[in-house]
Design a protein around this motif. Structure first.
Motif, PDB file in Angstrom:
ATOM      1  N   PRO A  96       0.813  -1.225   0.000  1.00 53.38           N
ATOM      2  CA  PRO A  96       0.000   0.000   0.000  1.00 53.38           C
ATOM      3  C   PRO A  96       0.844   1.272   0.000  1.00 53.38           C
ATOM      4  O   PRO A  96       1.982   1.287   0.488  1.00 53.38           O
ATOM      5  N   GLU A  97       0.278   2.314  -0.541  1.00 55.62           N
ATOM      6  CA  GLU A  97       0.923   3.622  -0.494  1.00 55.62           C
ATOM      7  C   GLU A  97       1.136   4.046   0.956  1.00 55.62           C
ATOM      8  O   GLU A  97       0.277   3.845   1.814  1.00 55.62           O
ATOM      9  N   GLY A  98       2.303   4.624   1.237  1.00 58.47           N
ATOM     10  CA  GLY A  98       2.611   5.072   2.592  1.00 58.47           C
ATOM     11  C   GLY A  98       3.267   4.029   3.466  1.00 58.47           C
ATOM     12  O   GLY A  98       3.611   4.299   4.615  1.00 58.47           O
ATOM     13  N   SER A  99       3.441   2.807   2.932  1.00 64.55           N
ATOM     14  CA  SER A  99       4.125   1.763   3.690  1.00 64.55           C
ATOM     15  C   SER A  99       5.605   2.098   3.817  1.00 64.55           C
ATOM     16  O   SER A  99       6.168   2.870   3.040  1.00 64.55           O
ATOM     17  N   GLU A 100       6.246   1.501   4.804  1.00 62.60           N
ATOM     18  CA  GLU A 100       7.695   1.634   4.945  1.00 62.60           C
ATOM     19  C   GLU A 100       8.347   0.475   4.205  1.00 62.60           C
ATOM     20  O   GLU A 100       8.009  -0.683   4.420  1.00 62.60           O
ATOM     21  N   PHE A 101       9.287   0.793   3.335  1.00 63.92           N
ATOM     22  CA  PHE A 101       9.958  -0.228   2.535  1.00 63.92           C
ATOM     23  C   PHE A 101      11.443   0.074   2.488  1.00 63.92           C
ATOM     24  O   PHE A 101      11.848   1.233   2.394  1.00 63.92           O
ATOM     25  N   GLY A 102      12.246  -0.985   2.536  1.00 59.38           N
ATOM     26  CA  GLY A 102      13.683  -0.768   2.465  1.00 59.38           C
ATOM     27  C   GLY A 102      14.421  -1.939   1.862  1.00 59.38           C
ATOM     28  O   GLY A 102      13.915  -3.070   1.806  1.00 59.38           O
ATOM     29  N   ILE A 103      15.618  -1.652   1.397  1.00 65.61           N
ATOM     30  CA  ILE A 103      16.533  -2.686   0.935  1.00 65.61           C
ATOM     31  C   ILE A 103      17.922  -2.298   1.426  1.00 65.61           C
ATOM     32  O   ILE A 103      18.388  -1.174   1.176  1.00 65.61           O
ATOM     33  N   ASP A 104      18.536  -3.172   2.184  1.00 63.91           N
ATOM     34  CA  ASP A 104      19.861  -2.929   2.761  1.00 63.91           C
ATOM     35  C   ASP A 104      19.861  -1.651   3.599  1.00 63.91           C
ATOM     36  O   ASP A 104      19.126  -1.567   4.563  1.00 63.91           O
ATOM     37  N   TYR A 105      20.612  -0.632   3.194  1.00 63.98           N
ATOM     38  CA  TYR A 105      20.715   0.595   3.988  1.00 63.98           C
ATOM     39  C   TYR A 105      19.763   1.710   3.538  1.00 63.98           C
ATOM     40  O   TYR A 105      19.826   2.819   4.049  1.00 63.98           O
ATOM     41  N   GLY A 106      18.902   1.435   2.569  1.00 65.56           N
ATOM     42  CA  GLY A 106      17.956   2.446   2.114  1.00 65.56           C
ATOM     43  C   GLY A 106      16.550   2.114   2.580  1.00 65.56           C
ATOM     44  O   GLY A 106      16.099   0.968   2.470  1.00 65.56           O
ATOM     45  N   CYS A 107      15.837   3.109   3.112  1.00 63.77           N
ATOM     46  CA  CYS A 107      14.477   2.886   3.602  1.00 63.77           C
ATOM     47  C   CYS A 107      13.629   4.110   3.268  1.00 63.77           C
ATOM     48  O   CYS A 107      14.077   5.257   3.460  1.00 63.77           O
ATOM     49  N   TRP A 108      12.401   3.867   2.779  1.00 64.93           N
ATOM     50  CA  TRP A 108      11.544   4.949   2.338  1.00 64.93           C
ATOM     51  C   TRP A 108      10.082   4.685   2.688  1.00 64.93           C
ATOM     52  O   TRP A 108       9.702   3.571   3.000  1.00 64.93           O
ATOM     53  N   ARG A 109       9.260   5.734   2.560  1.00 67.36           N
ATOM     54  CA  ARG A 109       7.805   5.574   2.549  1.00 67.36           C
ATOM     55  C   ARG A 109       7.382   5.509   1.085  1.00 67.36           C
ATOM     56  O   ARG A 109       7.773   6.351   0.278  1.00 67.36           O
ATOM     57  N   THR A 110       6.573   4.534   0.755  1.00 71.05           N
ATOM     58  CA  THR A 110       6.219   4.325  -0.641  1.00 71.05           C
ATOM     59  C   THR A 110       5.184   5.344  -1.118  1.00 71.05           C
ATOM     60  O   THR A 110       4.316   5.775  -0.368  1.00 71.05           O
ATOM     61  N   GLY A 111       5.297   5.692  -2.395  1.00 67.91           N
ATOM     62  CA  GLY A 111       4.347   6.589  -3.034  1.00 67.91           C
ATOM     63  C   GLY A 111       3.304   5.804  -3.814  1.00 67.91           C
ATOM     64  O   GLY A 111       3.312   4.568  -3.843  1.00 67.91           O
ATOM     65  N   PRO A 112       2.401   6.498  -4.489  1.00 68.33           N
ATOM     66  CA  PRO A 112       1.296   5.823  -5.190  1.00 68.33           C
ATOM     67  C   PRO A 112       1.738   4.985  -6.380  1.00 68.33           C
ATOM     68  O   PRO A 112       1.031   4.058  -6.783  1.00 68.33           O
ATOM     69  N   LYS A 113       2.911   5.277  -6.960  1.00 68.89           N
ATOM     70  CA  LYS A 113       3.348   4.551  -8.150  1.00 68.89           C
ATOM     71  C   LYS A 113       4.350   3.438  -7.846  1.00 68.89           C
ATOM     72  O   LYS A 113       4.694   2.663  -8.728  1.00 68.89           O
ATOM     73  N   PHE A 114       4.803   3.365  -6.606  1.00 69.98           N
ATOM     74  CA  PHE A 114       5.887   2.421  -6.272  1.00 69.98           C
ATOM     75  C   PHE A 114       5.468   0.970  -6.513  1.00 69.98           C
ATOM     76  O   PHE A 114       4.401   0.536  -6.101  1.00 69.98           O
ATOM     77  N   ILE A 115       6.380   0.240  -7.176  1.00 65.09           N
ATOM     78  CA  ILE A 115       6.126  -1.188  -7.399  1.00 65.09           C
ATOM     79  C   ILE A 115       7.387  -2.025  -7.198  1.00 65.09           C
ATOM     80  O   ILE A 115       7.340  -3.251  -7.298  1.00 65.09           O
ATOM     81  N   GLY A 116       8.525  -1.377  -6.901  1.00 72.82           N
ATOM     82  CA  GLY A 116       9.726  -2.169  -6.677  1.00 72.82           C
ATOM     83  C   GLY A 116      11.013  -1.387  -6.832  1.00 72.82           C
ATOM     84  O   GLY A 116      11.032  -0.156  -6.808  1.00 72.82           O
ATOM     85  N   VAL A 117      12.118  -2.131  -7.006  1.00 75.75           N
ATOM     86  CA  VAL A 117      13.468  -1.553  -7.058  1.00 75.75           C
ATOM     87  C   VAL A 117      14.210  -2.123  -8.259  1.00 75.75           C
ATOM     88  O   VAL A 117      14.106  -3.316  -8.559  1.00 75.75           O
ATOM     89  N   LYS A 118      14.976  -1.281  -8.928  1.00 79.99           N
ATOM     90  CA  LYS A 118      15.787  -1.693 -10.070  1.00 79.99           C
ATOM     91  C   LYS A 118      17.273  -1.461  -9.767  1.00 79.99           C
ATOM     92  O   LYS A 118      17.624  -0.902  -8.734  1.00 79.99           O
ATOM     93  N   MET A 119      18.148  -1.911 -10.656  1.00 81.03           N
ATOM     94  CA  MET A 119      19.589  -1.709 -10.561  1.00 81.03           C
ATOM     95  C   MET A 119      20.170  -2.314  -9.283  1.00 81.03           C
ATOM     96  O   MET A 119      21.067  -1.757  -8.658  1.00 81.03           O
ATOM     97  N   ILE A 120      19.656  -3.480  -8.885  1.00 83.60           N
ATOM     98  CA  ILE A 120      20.149  -4.127  -7.677  1.00 83.60           C
ATOM     99  C   ILE A 120      21.429  -4.892  -8.011  1.00 83.60           C
ATOM    100  O   ILE A 120      21.414  -5.794  -8.852  1.00 83.60           O
TER     101      ILE A 120
END
Length: 225
Positions: A41-65
């Motif tokens: 859902p929008e507004g969730s807390e999401f992170g990978i390794d040392y990066g952490c964010w609140r998700t926006g309405p368009k967020f669906i994942g991470v690239k360039m891993i």
């Protein structure tokens, strides 16, 4: 760049990628892994390794891993801003890997559903269309992450990962209606002992039993010995 015995990029070899030139950045865009996480859902807390964010309405994942070991984690956030306990999982990304996972808003967790080859193929074909919905991996903190994980091999990761595959920051809660001694259900999946299931909203932390290790401590369960 260093290669391990499996032909994949080693963790120490990733240090060469931290100071990226435009050419190296483009190469990582083409060869880096992609995580597609449906249903968060929008507004969730999401992170990978040392990066952490609140998700926006368009967020669906991470690239360039970058290839190698990574820790993906998430937390639900209530309307009044209360953040649920963090849950996550480790994954070893190979070059150009596409990892697709599904988030269940009822359980506030990633479910164990493996996409079909047809779904993976369609998603890969749509990656350019999805590009503006994929956040870039936080390369600025990659050096720190690699310094912490560079000696972890794929074999070590598979040996130490919890039975459930996920790691949660909360302790187990056991209901008073839990079966008494003598009526305890048989262990699942051929494991011995009981496997604690984290329940959101309980305080404290608990270490999760891992395969092949000893000395881990879990919350005692009534009726078990």
């Amino acid at each position: 760049m260093d290669m391990d015995s499996h032909g994949s990029v080693s963790q120490s070899g990733l240090l060469e990628q931290v100071d990226l030139s435009p050419d190296k950045a483009n190469k990582l865009f083409e060869e880096g892994g992609v995580l597609v996480l449906h249903g968060l859902p929008e507004g969730s807390e999401f992170g990978i390794d040392y990066g952490c964010w609140r998700t926006g309405p368009k967020f669906i994942g991470v690239k360039m891993i970058p290839p190698g070991i990574h820790f993906i984690y998430y937390s639900a956030v209530s309307k009044d801003g209360q953040v649920a306990p963090r849950t996550g999982f480790f994954h070893w990304f190979s070059k150009r890997e596409l990892l697709i996972r599904y988030y269940d808003q009822q359980t506030e967790d990633v479910i164990d559903e493996i996409p079909s080859l047809a779904v993976i193929g369609r998603t890969r074909e749509d990656l350019h269309r999805l590009d503006d919905r994929l956040g870039p991996y936080p390369l600025g903190s990659l050096r720190v992450w690699v310094s912490l994980t560079r000696f972890i091999t794929q074999e070590t990761l598979s040996r130490l990962v919890p039975v459930s595959g996920r790691i949660c920051s909360v302790a187990e809660f056991v209901s008073s209606s839990f079966p008494k001694k003598g009526n305890v259900p048989a262990p699942v999946g051929g494991t011995s002992g009981t496997v604690p299931t984290p329940v959101r909203g309980t305080p404290g932390t608990v270490s999760t039993p891992v395969r092949g290790t000893s000395g881990t401590v879990s919350t005692p369960v009534r009726g078990t010995s």
